[in-house]
Design a protein around this motif. Structure first.
Motif, short mmCIF file in Angstrom:
data_model
loop_
_atom_site.label_atom_id
_atom_site.label_comp_id
_atom_site.label_asym_id
_atom_site.label_seq_id
_atom_site.Cartn_x
_atom_site.Cartn_y
_atom_site.Cartn_z
N ASN A 50 0.86 -1.25 0.03
CA ASN A 50 0.03 0.04 -0.01
C ASN A 50 0.67 1.31 -0.02
O ASN A 50 0.33 2.16 -0.53
CB ASN A 50 -0.92 -0.02 1.27
CG ASN A 50 -2.13 -0.77 0.94
OD1 ASN A 50 -2.44 -1.32 -0.08
ND2 ASN A 50 -2.99 -0.72 1.86
N PHE A 53 1.95 1.65 -3.62
CA PHE A 53 1.04 1.98 -4.34
C PHE A 53 0.53 3.38 -4.22
O PHE A 53 0.22 4.19 -5.29
CB PHE A 53 -0.23 0.96 -4.05
CG PHE A 53 -1.48 0.96 -5.02
CD1 PHE A 53 -1.70 0.08 -5.87
CD2 PHE A 53 -2.30 1.93 -5.25
CE1 PHE A 53 -2.64 -0.10 -6.82
CE2 PHE A 53 -3.13 2.06 -6.14
CZ PHE A 53 -3.45 0.91 -6.74
N SER A 194 -4.99 3.82 -2.09
CA SER A 194 -4.63 2.38 -2.49
C SER A 194 -5.96 1.64 -2.50
O SER A 194 -7.20 2.22 -2.24
CB SER A 194 -3.82 2.09 -0.95
OG SER A 194 -4.87 1.76 -0.16
N TYR A 225 -4.17 -6.65 -4.91
CA TYR A 225 -3.36 -5.36 -4.89
C TYR A 225 -2.01 -5.29 -5.80
O TYR A 225 -2.12 -4.44 -6.52
CB TYR A 225 -2.88 -5.03 -3.45
CG TYR A 225 -4.25 -4.88 -2.53
CD1 TYR A 225 -5.51 -5.36 -2.72
CD2 TYR A 225 -4.00 -4.19 -1.09
CE1 TYR A 225 -6.49 -4.93 -1.91
CE2 TYR A 225 -4.92 -3.89 -0.15
CZ TYR A 225 -6.22 -4.24 -0.80
OH TYR A 225 -7.16 -3.82 0.43
N GLU A 226 -1.40 -6.35 -5.67
CA GLU A 226 -0.12 -6.33 -6.48
C GLU A 226 -0.52 -6.49 -7.88
O GLU A 226 0.20 -5.92 -8.84
CB GLU A 226 0.92 -7.64 -5.89
CG GLU A 226 1.38 -7.24 -4.63
CD GLU A 226 2.08 -8.54 -4.15
OE1 GLU A 226 3.22 -8.41 -3.39
OE2 GLU A 226 1.51 -9.54 -4.46
N GLY A 229 -1.41 -2.80 -9.12
CA GLY A 229 -0.29 -2.21 -9.13
C GLY A 229 0.44 -2.56 -10.33
O GLY A 229 0.83 -1.88 -11.34
N ILE A 234 3.43 -0.18 -11.44
CA ILE A 234 4.33 -0.34 -10.45
C ILE A 234 4.96 -1.50 -10.14
O ILE A 234 4.76 -2.48 -10.54
CB ILE A 234 3.27 -0.40 -9.06
CG1 ILE A 234 2.29 0.91 -9.11
CG2 ILE A 234 4.19 -0.09 -7.95
CD1 ILE A 234 1.24 0.91 -7.95
N PHE A 236 6.96 -3.19 -7.56
CA PHE A 236 7.11 -3.39 -6.34
C PHE A 236 8.59 -3.88 -5.87
O PHE A 236 8.97 -4.94 -6.43
CB PHE A 236 5.95 -4.26 -5.62
CG PHE A 236 4.51 -3.76 -5.98
CD1 PHE A 236 4.19 -2.82 -4.91
CD2 PHE A 236 3.71 -4.13 -6.68
CE1 PHE A 236 2.86 -2.25 -5.20
CE2 PHE A 236 2.40 -3.66 -6.83
CZ PHE A 236 2.04 -2.66 -5.90
#
Length: 238
Positions: A50, A53, A194, A225-226, A229, A234, A236
């Motif tokens: 989060n 993100f 997020s 969530y990943e 992203g 994104i 990570f």
């Protein structure tokens, strides 16, 4: 800049003061809650996912000309932010019918809302964040008429930016909430953005990819969530 003490611990984030009174450190924890804290769990990697993100989204909004409290990402789970005088009001935009709107009005989930619906809620867990309007805000002095207008305008500007960003990643931004504060006389976007504070659905399948996976026991919360992203660019860090 260094942390000097804990200022506030919320349900999923802790705020720390620093040796600069204009700056705070925002720590994203693995704590996950729903239904005003009635359901609580620890989800591995949530804090770092989060935080990263939110940093990505805040930078995208800043590039679009929207003032935010975000200054810099300090680590995988901490960010440096401006110290805002927060307004106790949540600004909600609904592009599709879901959640409390469906329950309140009996609208079919997923119905496209044109124009998008804007709502105010009082930020108060003990009262279950009741819906309010401009008149409540004025009467109780939570914000001025000019500040209310600024919050509305900025929230809808965010909608223009993020609906396109997520659409490019094959997702629908169903709804979301924002919080604002005052900084040097200006209204500035605070808190976070997020999957904890919005609804995102896969545009093709309708699969839920946000905190509804936690609320509804759908599983693979952080993995979703990943995936959100990754779809918007994104990378990570662990």
């Amino acid at each position: 800049m260094k942390k000097t003490g804990e200022l506030y611990a919320g349900k999923a984030k802790t705020v720390y003061t620093t040796d600069d009174p204009a700056l705070l450190v925002l720590e994203f924890r693995n704590d996950t809650s729903a239904f005003d804290g009635e359901k609580m769990e620890q989800l591995e990697r949530k804090g770092q996912v989060n935080n990263q993100f939110n940093a990505f989204i805040m930078k995208a909004l800043q590039q679009a000309g929207i003032a935010t409290h975000f200054v810099d990402q300090l680590s995988t789970n901490e960010s440096l932010v401006r110290n805002l005088d927060m307004i106790p009001v949540e600004c909600v935009v609904r592009n599709r019918a879901a959640g409390s709107l469906v329950r309140r009005l009996g609208i079919e989930e997923g119905k496209e809302l044109v124009p998008a619906i804007f709502e105010f809620f009082l930020k108060n867990d003990a009262l279950h964040d009741p819906m309010i309007n401009d008149s409540h805000i004025a009467t109780f002095g939570w914000a001025s008429e000019q500040e209310v207008a600024a919050m509305k305008a900025l929230t809808l500007q965010v909608n223009d930016v993020l609906t396109q960003l997520f659409a490019d990643g094959g997702m629908v931004l169903v709804d979301y909430k924002l919080e604002f504060g005052r900084f040097n006389g200006d209204i500035v976007l605070g808190d976070e953005f997020s999957p904890d504070g919005c609804r995102l659905w896969d545009a093709r399948t309708g699969e839920k990819m946000d905190k509804d996976r936690f609320r509804q026991n759908l599983g693979n919360v952080i993995e979703s969530y990943e995936e959100v992203g990754r779809r918007i660019g994104i990378e990570f860090q662990s």
